[in-house]
Design a protein around this motif. Sequence first.
Motif, PDB file in Angstrom:
ATOM      1  N   GLY A 145       0.812  -1.210   0.000  1.00  0.00           N
ATOM      2  CA  GLY A 145       0.000   0.000   0.000  1.00  0.00           C
ATOM      3  C   GLY A 145       0.848   1.263   0.000  1.00  0.00           C
ATOM      4  N   LEU A 146       1.960   1.237   0.733  1.00  0.00           N
ATOM      5  CA  LEU A 146       2.865   2.394   0.735  1.00  0.00           C
ATOM      6  C   LEU A 146       3.409   2.654  -0.665  1.00  0.00           C
ATOM      7  CD1 LEU A 146       4.942   1.900   4.022  1.00  0.00           C
ATOM      8  CD2 LEU A 146       3.038   3.476   3.631  1.00  0.00           C
ATOM      9  N   ILE A 147       3.709   1.588  -1.376  1.00  0.00           N
ATOM     10  CA  ILE A 147       4.243   1.734  -2.736  1.00  0.00           C
ATOM     11  C   ILE A 147       3.171   2.283  -3.678  1.00  0.00           C
ATOM     12  CG2 ILE A 147       5.141   0.441  -4.714  1.00  0.00           C
ATOM     13  CD1 ILE A 147       6.467  -1.462  -2.666  1.00  0.00           C
ATOM     14  N   LEU A 148       1.944   1.791  -3.545  1.00  0.00           N
ATOM     15  CA  LEU A 148       0.863   2.244  -4.414  1.00  0.00           C
ATOM     16  C   LEU A 148       0.403   3.662  -4.074  1.00  0.00           C
ATOM     17  CD1 LEU A 148      -1.271  -1.027  -4.611  1.00  0.00           C
ATOM     18  CD2 LEU A 148       0.112  -0.013  -6.439  1.00  0.00           C
ATOM     19  N   GLY A 149       0.585   4.045  -2.821  1.00  0.00           N
ATOM     20  CA  GLY A 149       0.214   5.397  -2.420  1.00  0.00           C
ATOM     21  C   GLY A 149      -1.143   5.452  -1.726  1.00  0.00           C
ATOM     22  N   PHE A 150      -1.354   6.506  -0.967  1.00  0.00           N
ATOM     23  CA  PHE A 150      -2.574   6.630  -0.176  1.00  0.00           C
ATOM     24  C   PHE A 150      -3.785   7.022  -1.022  1.00  0.00           C
ATOM     25  CE2 PHE A 150       0.839   7.198   2.947  1.00  0.00           C
ATOM     26  CZ  PHE A 150       0.437   6.265   3.899  1.00  0.00           C
ATOM     27  N   ASN A 151      -3.570   7.383  -2.278  1.00  0.00           N
ATOM     28  CA  ASN A 151      -4.699   7.708  -3.155  1.00  0.00           C
ATOM     29  C   ASN A 151      -5.378   6.471  -3.726  1.00  0.00           C
ATOM     30  OD1 ASN A 151      -4.443  10.503  -2.895  1.00  0.00           O
ATOM     31  ND2 ASN A 151      -2.939  10.621  -4.550  1.00  0.00           N
ATOM     32  N   HIS A 152      -4.749   5.310  -3.537  1.00  0.00           N
ATOM     33  CA  HIS A 152      -5.308   4.075  -4.082  1.00  0.00           C
ATOM     34  C   HIS A 152      -6.374   3.568  -3.111  1.00  0.00           C
ATOM     35  CE1 HIS A 152      -5.805   0.344  -6.128  1.00  0.00           C
ATOM     36  NE2 HIS A 152      -4.682   0.404  -6.808  1.00  0.00           N
ATOM     37  N   GLN A 153      -7.576   4.108  -3.221  1.00  0.00           N
ATOM     38  CA  GLN A 153      -8.654   3.816  -2.286  1.00  0.00           C
ATOM     39  C   GLN A 153      -8.961   2.325  -2.178  1.00  0.00           C
ATOM     40  OE1 GLN A 153     -12.985   4.372  -3.286  1.00  0.00           O
ATOM     41  NE2 GLN A 153     -12.723   6.182  -2.007  1.00  0.00           N
ATOM     42  N   SER A 154      -9.037   1.644  -3.312  1.00  0.00           N
ATOM     43  CA  SER A 154      -9.420   0.232  -3.312  1.00  0.00           C
ATOM     44  C   SER A 154      -8.429  -0.622  -2.535  1.00  0.00           C
ATOM     45  CB  SER A 154      -9.544  -0.287  -4.754  1.00  0.00           C
ATOM     46  OG  SER A 154     -10.515   0.431  -5.465  1.00  0.00           O
ATOM     47  N   TRP A 155      -7.136  -0.298  -2.645  1.00  0.00           N
ATOM     48  CA  TRP A 155      -6.137  -1.111  -1.946  1.00  0.00           C
ATOM     49  C   TRP A 155      -6.268  -0.973  -0.431  1.00  0.00           C
ATOM     50  CZ3 TRP A 155      -3.216  -4.986  -3.483  1.00  0.00           C
ATOM     51  CH2 TRP A 155      -2.273  -5.488  -2.577  1.00  0.00           C
ATOM     52  N   TRP A 156      -6.540   0.222   0.052  1.00  0.00           N
ATOM     53  CA  TRP A 156      -6.646   0.414   1.506  1.00  0.00           C
ATOM     54  C   TRP A 156      -7.923  -0.216   2.043  1.00  0.00           C
ATOM     55  CZ3 TRP A 156      -2.345   1.394   3.812  1.00  0.00           C
ATOM     56  CH2 TRP A 156      -1.337   2.062   3.113  1.00  0.00           C
ATOM     57  N   LEU A 157      -8.958  -0.306   1.218  1.00  0.00           N
ATOM     58  CA  LEU A 157     -10.152  -1.040   1.623  1.00  0.00           C
ATOM     59  C   LEU A 157      -9.855  -2.541   1.657  1.00  0.00           C
ATOM     60  CD1 LEU A 157     -12.833   0.922  -0.423  1.00  0.00           C
ATOM     61  CD2 LEU A 157     -12.593   0.872   2.068  1.00  0.00           C
ATOM     62  N   LEU A 158      -9.065  -3.012   0.696  1.00  0.00           N
ATOM     63  CA  LEU A 158      -8.603  -4.399   0.715  1.00  0.00           C
ATOM     64  C   LEU A 158      -7.827  -4.683   1.998  1.00  0.00           C
ATOM     65  CD1 LEU A 158      -6.831  -6.262  -2.211  1.00  0.00           C
ATOM     66  CD2 LEU A 158      -5.768  -6.178   0.033  1.00  0.00           C
ATOM     67  N   LEU A 159      -6.949  -3.761   2.377  1.00  0.00           N
ATOM     68  CA  LEU A 159      -6.160  -3.935   3.600  1.00  0.00           C
ATOM     69  C   LEU A 159      -7.057  -3.953   4.829  1.00  0.00           C
ATOM     70  CD1 LEU A 159      -3.382  -4.125   4.978  1.00  0.00           C
ATOM     71  CD2 LEU A 159      -3.327  -1.620   5.010  1.00  0.00           C
ATOM     72  N   ALA A 160      -8.094  -3.113   4.843  1.00  0.00           N
ATOM     73  CA  ALA A 160      -9.032  -3.106   5.966  1.00  0.00           C
ATOM     74  C   ALA A 160      -9.739  -4.450   6.079  1.00  0.00           C
ATOM     75  CB  ALA A 160     -10.050  -1.982   5.787  1.00  0.00           C
ATOM     76  N   PHE A 161     -10.096  -5.032   4.940  1.00  0.00           N
ATOM     77  CA  PHE A 161     -10.732  -6.351   4.929  1.00  0.00           C
ATOM     78  C   PHE A 161      -9.786  -7.414   5.487  1.00  0.00           C
ATOM     79  CE2 PHE A 161     -10.820 -10.298   2.358  1.00  0.00           C
ATOM     80  CZ  PHE A 161     -11.974 -10.862   2.873  1.00  0.00           C
ATOM     81  N   ILE A 162      -8.536  -7.428   5.001  1.00  0.00           N
ATOM     82  CA  ILE A 162      -7.563  -8.417   5.459  1.00  0.00           C
ATOM     83  C   ILE A 162      -7.305  -8.268   6.957  1.00  0.00           C
ATOM     84  CG2 ILE A 162      -5.146  -9.144   5.307  1.00  0.00           C
ATOM     85  CD1 ILE A 162      -5.213  -8.431   2.368  1.00  0.00           C
ATOM     86  N   SER A 163      -7.102  -7.032   7.401  1.00  0.00           N
ATOM     87  CA  SER A 163      -6.773  -6.782   8.807  1.00  0.00           C
ATOM     88  C   SER A 163      -7.904  -7.230   9.727  1.00  0.00           C
ATOM     89  CB  SER A 163      -6.477  -5.300   9.018  1.00  0.00           C
ATOM     90  OG  SER A 163      -5.401  -4.868   8.203  1.00  0.00           O
ATOM     91  N   THR A 164      -9.141  -6.935   9.338  1.00  0.00           N
ATOM     92  CA  THR A 164     -10.284  -7.320  10.168  1.00  0.00           C
ATOM     93  C   THR A 164     -10.448  -8.832  10.208  1.00  0.00           C
ATOM     94  OG1 THR A 164     -11.393  -5.254   9.553  1.00  0.00           O
ATOM     95  CG2 THR A 164     -12.748  -6.966  10.538  1.00  0.00           C
ATOM     96  N   MET A 165     -10.340  -9.486   9.054  1.00  0.00           N
ATOM     97  CA  MET A 165     -10.501 -10.934   8.987  1.00  0.00           C
ATOM     98  C   MET A 165      -9.423 -11.655   9.801  1.00  0.00           C
ATOM     99  SD  MET A 165     -10.582 -13.406   5.618  1.00  0.00           S
ATOM    100  CE  MET A 165      -8.864 -13.020   5.230  1.00  0.00           C
ATOM    101  N   LEU A 166      -8.167 -11.232   9.652  1.00  0.00           N
ATOM    102  CA  LEU A 166      -7.083 -11.889  10.373  1.00  0.00           C
ATOM    103  C   LEU A 166      -7.124 -11.574  11.857  1.00  0.00           C
ATOM    104  CD1 LEU A 166      -4.091 -11.506   7.871  1.00  0.00           C
ATOM    105  CD2 LEU A 166      -5.594 -13.472   8.228  1.00  0.00           C
ATOM    106  N   SER A 167      -7.576 -10.385  12.225  1.00  0.00           N
ATOM    107  CA  SER A 167      -7.706 -10.047  13.646  1.00  0.00           C
ATOM    108  C   SER A 167      -8.754 -10.928  14.312  1.00  0.00           C
ATOM    109  CB  SER A 167      -8.077  -8.568  13.808  1.00  0.00           C
ATOM    110  OG  SER A 167      -7.027  -7.737  13.354  1.00  0.00           O
TER     111      SER A 167
END
Length: 364
Positions: A313-335
């Motif tokens: 996500g850092l490489i893609l940048g904070f403007n990549h909305q879809s990737w950060w939503l993907l990360l939110a999904f992964i983080s919640t599921m793994l938590s």
Amino acid sequence: MTWQLRPVRVGKTVLPTSRLEGWLKHLPAGSNHGSSERLYLYTVQNITLSWLSKLANCEMDGFGLIWVCLLIIVLIQGLCYVAYHNQIPSWIRATYEWGKLLDADGASRNIMSSLLVPKRYFVHFYWIGTICTLFTLSMFLPSYKSQPDFLFARVIIKLKEVFGYLDSSYYYTIGTSSMVLSLCLLSLQTLRRLFECLFISKFSQTAKMHLGHYLLGMIFYILVNITVISDGTFLYSDDYSFELLDLLTVTNVFGTCMFCWASLHQYRCHNILAQLRSGDLSQNSYGIPTGDWFNYVVCPHYLAEIVIYFSIGLILGFNHQSWWLLLAFISTMLSLGAVQTSEWYHKKFSNYPKDRRAIIPYIL
């Protein structure tokens, strides 16, 4: 709290939010359900739902909407676990339990036996992920320009036409160099995990997972590659070229270093887990893992996974909305999985270290 939601626009379609608004208003108030991990997870869920309500005021492309929908599903599962785990039917619990967690719930396995698959099928995720990543990378080869009818490329662009905003350059902000680097790192991740599943991990012959988890994993590794390129400038400008010097940015270098660091620790943790399994794999033998990040959290391999996707996500940048939503999904599921695993270990082993948190050192 009063939820003020406005319709979500996806392309030219306006999605009503009245049902979502009503559901959010009737969420139960937070309370302690027996463990600090559950209370913390519940708090995180409420914060995430608040963030989602604000996100609904903004325009998002279809890939972002897909990850929001998946995130909401995981949040509902988390709420079931936190608030109603002992009251809901076992066949519902089976939808958010897997492996040893499912083994511990015999009722879930008996009722859902026709919808369970071997946990060793995890290897299929990484076969699919590796193939899709390499196909996606092939779009950026110099020879691609001479192959405009390449099927995989046409499928990806068609999906973007359906779900996204191909009519405006405003929605395409990610440079080709960042996407290529991210896809290279993703390919390394899936190849390493494929190697681990084939030659290191030792799956119990009786360990199972729900068919829904299996299908979700297959879909995830297809969508993750499309998500990387979904905000790429090349989709709007048809420019695939970039210079190698474009890769030498602070965020690219830092993100790559973070990726390698997390990958190394995840590899070590998977080796530690594999070494605990010896003898007859038909028996569910478990031990207390120690060493590396296991000295701090119950599921360090989950933590490493989150860090890996965060580094991309850092490489893609904070403007990549879809990737950060993907990360939110992964983080919640793994938590959620880590909290369940933590409770399982503490119940099974009376000598399990009390100071180990589930997934985030000293916090969760």
